[in-house]
Each structure stands twice: as structure tokens, then as C-alpha cells.
Design a protein around this motif. Sequence first.
Motif, mmCIF file in Angstrom:
data_model
loop_
_atom_site.group_PDB
_atom_site.id
_atom_site.type_symbol
_atom_site.label_atom_id
_atom_site.label_comp_id
_atom_site.label_asym_id
_atom_site.label_seq_id
_atom_site.Cartn_x
_atom_site.Cartn_y
_atom_site.Cartn_z
ATOM 1 N N GLN A 92 30.599 53.131 36.019
ATOM 2 C CA GLN A 92 31.033 52.096 36.374
ATOM 3 C C GLN A 92 29.953 51.309 36.570
ATOM 4 O O GLN A 92 29.805 50.700 36.688
ATOM 5 C CB GLN A 92 31.681 52.649 38.215
ATOM 6 N N GLU A 93 28.953 52.049 37.103
ATOM 7 C CA GLU A 93 27.318 51.290 37.208
ATOM 8 C C GLU A 93 26.763 50.717 35.814
ATOM 9 O O GLU A 93 26.436 49.199 36.085
ATOM 10 C CB GLU A 93 26.591 51.990 37.955
ATOM 11 N N ILE A 94 26.730 51.693 34.738
ATOM 12 C CA ILE A 94 25.962 50.795 33.912
ATOM 13 C C ILE A 94 27.348 49.633 33.151
ATOM 14 O O ILE A 94 26.927 48.493 32.937
ATOM 15 C CB ILE A 94 26.788 51.723 32.187
ATOM 16 N N TYR A 117 37.503 51.463 40.474
ATOM 17 C CA TYR A 117 36.079 52.202 40.507
ATOM 18 C C TYR A 117 34.686 50.260 40.208
ATOM 19 O O TYR A 117 34.236 50.449 39.885
ATOM 20 C CB TYR A 117 36.558 51.731 38.380
ATOM 21 N N GLY A 118 35.496 49.787 41.295
ATOM 22 C CA GLY A 118 34.527 48.906 41.766
ATOM 23 C C GLY A 118 34.517 47.054 40.695
ATOM 24 O O GLY A 118 33.161 46.570 40.633
ATOM 25 N N LEU A 119 35.902 47.689 39.463
ATOM 26 C CA LEU A 119 35.512 46.558 38.786
ATOM 27 C C LEU A 119 36.526 45.162 38.743
ATOM 28 O O LEU A 119 37.128 44.510 37.374
ATOM 29 C CB LEU A 119 35.677 47.459 37.193
ATOM 30 N N ASP A 120 36.971 45.242 40.867
ATOM 31 C CA ASP A 120 37.920 43.997 40.221
ATOM 32 C C ASP A 120 37.293 42.879 40.522
ATOM 33 O O ASP A 120 35.933 42.760 40.295
ATOM 34 C CB ASP A 120 38.619 44.354 41.744
ATOM 35 N N TYR A 121 38.117 41.385 40.273
ATOM 36 C CA TYR A 121 37.794 40.028 39.991
ATOM 37 C C TYR A 121 36.771 40.213 41.299
ATOM 38 O O TYR A 121 35.829 39.373 41.808
ATOM 39 C CB TYR A 121 38.853 39.532 40.026
ATOM 40 N N GLU A 122 37.626 40.152 42.557
ATOM 41 C CA GLU A 122 35.552 39.908 43.574
ATOM 42 C C GLU A 122 35.068 40.929 43.741
ATOM 43 O O GLU A 122 34.038 39.779 44.325
ATOM 44 C CB GLU A 122 37.180 40.664 44.843
ATOM 45 N N THR A 123 34.717 41.849 43.501
ATOM 46 C CA THR A 123 33.995 42.294 43.760
ATOM 47 C C THR A 123 32.685 42.675 42.603
ATOM 48 O O THR A 123 31.774 42.292 42.717
ATOM 49 C CB THR A 123 33.881 43.690 43.327
ATOM 50 N N LEU A 124 33.114 42.028 40.936
ATOM 51 C CA LEU A 124 32.074 41.686 40.179
ATOM 52 C C LEU A 124 32.409 40.181 40.190
ATOM 53 O O LEU A 124 30.527 39.561 40.402
ATOM 54 C CB LEU A 124 33.189 41.606 38.506
ATOM 55 N N ARG A 125 32.696 39.338 41.061
ATOM 56 C CA ARG A 125 31.984 38.120 41.046
ATOM 57 C C ARG A 125 31.154 37.725 41.591
ATOM 58 O O ARG A 125 30.058 36.598 41.951
ATOM 59 C CB ARG A 125 33.473 36.470 41.402
ATOM 60 N N LYS A 126 31.200 38.475 42.873
ATOM 61 C CA LYS A 126 29.842 38.350 43.921
ATOM 62 C C LYS A 126 28.842 38.906 43.006
ATOM 63 O O LYS A 126 27.371 38.045 44.056
ATOM 64 C CB LYS A 126 30.316 39.948 44.889
#
Length: 411
Positions: A92-94, A117-126
Motif C-alpha cells: 500500500q505504501e508503494i 487499503y488507505g487508497l480512498d479519494y479523501e486520503t490520497l488527495r491530502k
Amino acid sequence: MTSEGTSAGTRGALDGIRVVDFTEFAFMPSVAAILGDWGADVIKIEHPTRGDGTRGLLSVGAIPTGAWNYSWELNNRNKRGIGIDASQKQGQEIIRRLVEEADVFTVSLRQSALCKYGLDYETLRKANPRLIYVHGSGYGEEGDERERPGYDIAAYWARSGIMASLAGEGQTPPFVPVGMGDLSASLALAGGIGLALYARERTGLGQKVSLSLLGMGIWGCAVPLQSVIATGAEYPFHDRKRAVNPLWNTYRAKDGKWLVLASFQSDRYWPGFCRALERPDLERDPRFIDVPTRAANNVELITILDDVFATRDRDEWGKRLDSEEVIWGPAQTFPEVMNDPQVLANGYLTDVDHPALGPIRLVRNPIELSEMPPVVSRTAPELGQHTEEILMEVGYDWDDIIRLKEEEIVN
């Protein structure tokens, strides 16, 4: 255009755009492939041992994949490949590191998995406020069924109303060719991504772009659905023996091949149509002289036309109809389509030199840009083919890569 014919100086419309593609099967992988056609650098993420599910298909619908996996090659052209186990924290970090440096992230996992997996929009947009986050689904972003899995046959064709509309009362709804909804939706979604990239140039901000197969199916049948909304009446099934407009109908020629007449404004085309058929008597026949009379006597006229069209082969009828500028089309088989001179003249099929298979022919993205045409410059990757070079591009060294391989995080 062949991949061999692509010059080193050729620029695509999306040159300099990096896309991270974490999708499977047809709809969403095709989106990223289209972006690759326009010059984007597309990185395809797969599980390091299983790969994309398309790799293992023995057939697509009822058609065996044969000597080469045509569905895989079609929907994954113009991509580099990396194998990452997204179920592992390090995997997931990669992915997050890849996305932090990307312009576009395409994903087809369900929302619950993306959050896990922490790959949702709100997480990644930050981490990347300029990111264009692209999510494809079966049934949309909202509602009780937003997590429901769906292929195009279920979500696009069946749920939208298209399948039932093709069957008369009491008849079995027909199956349709595989992937038609997937690839129609992929082209539409690629356009949405282009719009979001343009908006980013003006505002500096990324955003989420989404499309469902159900939504695309609804849009695809918007005209009949709108008629039901407006009138409250069920959209009628087209019974060719009772077509209200006999010039909006199908007919079988002497050679057994079918053609379709598409003369929506039938009064405009009626005189020329009668000349093409060499039936001047029909033009002034009081039973068929205008739209209302042809509709009132439609069964009788269709019977006459069936007999007329049965006297000549389809190609001959085509020449006669063309000479009078009557709108029509041949109901072609796919073998006929692949040899159609008009298809070939417009480059809708493209020849590609495959490193393992030799020359292969692929269906090409049909959008035309006069100065930056779509080009297939790279065939679909082998599983994990570019893992090392991609990892090094985002800061991993050889010691990291060896460790990640030993821990089976990457392949």
C-alpha cells in the motif's frame, strides 16, 4: 498506424501525464489504455502472482482466447507493468508513493476495499491535491448497491433497460457481444478525465471523476427512457413485420444478408427509394403516398418490400440505394467488419509488432486528433515486467527492491 511507424519526435496530447492504473478486466483498464494512446505514461498495477484476472481467461464470452489473449492485449496496450501486493502494508505504501507523483489514478476496487487499503479519494488527495482520482463501478457512488459487483452484461445492458427493450413480449431477452458497455463507458470516462485535467490547469486543483456502467447504460438509452418519462407509456418493441415506418426497418436480400433502412424522414426519401427499387407504382399508390398512409398500411407495404428485396443481393441493393441517397446500412458480421474498406481507410484497426507474437492487429481508439493521433506504441506488459525501473523512479534502491521481492511484496 503501427508502432514501428511512430517517430521519436511524435508527441501525444497527454505527453508528460503519468497515470497509475489499479484496475482489472475491461472497463477501467480500457480507460487507462486510451490515455496511453494519447501519450500518457501509464503504470499498470497487478497482484504479483495472480495478475489481472484477464490474464487467466481461457475464453471471452463464448470465444476462446486462442493463440494470444486478445482481451488482455486490447485493454492493456501502452502500459508499463508492476506487480504489487496491495493487501500488505508495504504494498500500500508503494502505491501511495506512486500516486503522490502521478497526475491520474484509475481504480476499480469497491469503496470499502479502498478505505481498508488507505487508497480512498479523501486520503490520497491530502498527499496529492492535484490528483485526478478516477473511480469506475458497476452501480454508482451512492445508494445501497454501491458496493455491488457488476460486469457490463448485468449493470450496463440488463439493469439499464436495454436488454429487455430488445425482446418482444414473451420473448427471451437476447445476450449481447462481450464488452460493448465496458468500452463505450471507457471512452466516455477518458473524456471526463481530459476535462478534469483541463480544469486543473485553470484552478490548480484535482478532483474525483467517476462513472458507473449503470449510469452509462442509462445515458446510452436516454432517448427511449426519456420518452417513457415524458409520456408514461412503455417504449414499444420494434416488430419488423409491423414497423410503423417501413423505411425504418430491416430487410433480407437474395443472398441471405440483411440491411437496415434508416430513413427517419420517410416522405423526403420515398420518391428516391421507389426509384432505387424500380417500383414507380409504389410512389403514387394511395395506400403509401405519405407518412400516415404508409403507417396505416404498414404490414401490407412491408410484405411487398420483403418480396422486392429478396430479388437482388445486398451489395446490389446498396448501390441502388446509394444512387438515390437513401440512408441505409449493411447488417455486417464481424468478419465482414474487419475487411470493410471504410473501416480500414479510417484506421479503426491498427497493426502492431508484438515482441513475442509478431504482427498482431488491434481495434484502435476511434477519437481522431489531427495533429496528435492515438498511437499504439507499446504492447501489453508481461506480469511485473517493469517493476524494478518503476520502483527506482519513485526512490527505491536495489537493496529495497531485493528486500521487497524476498518478502513477496513485489514480483
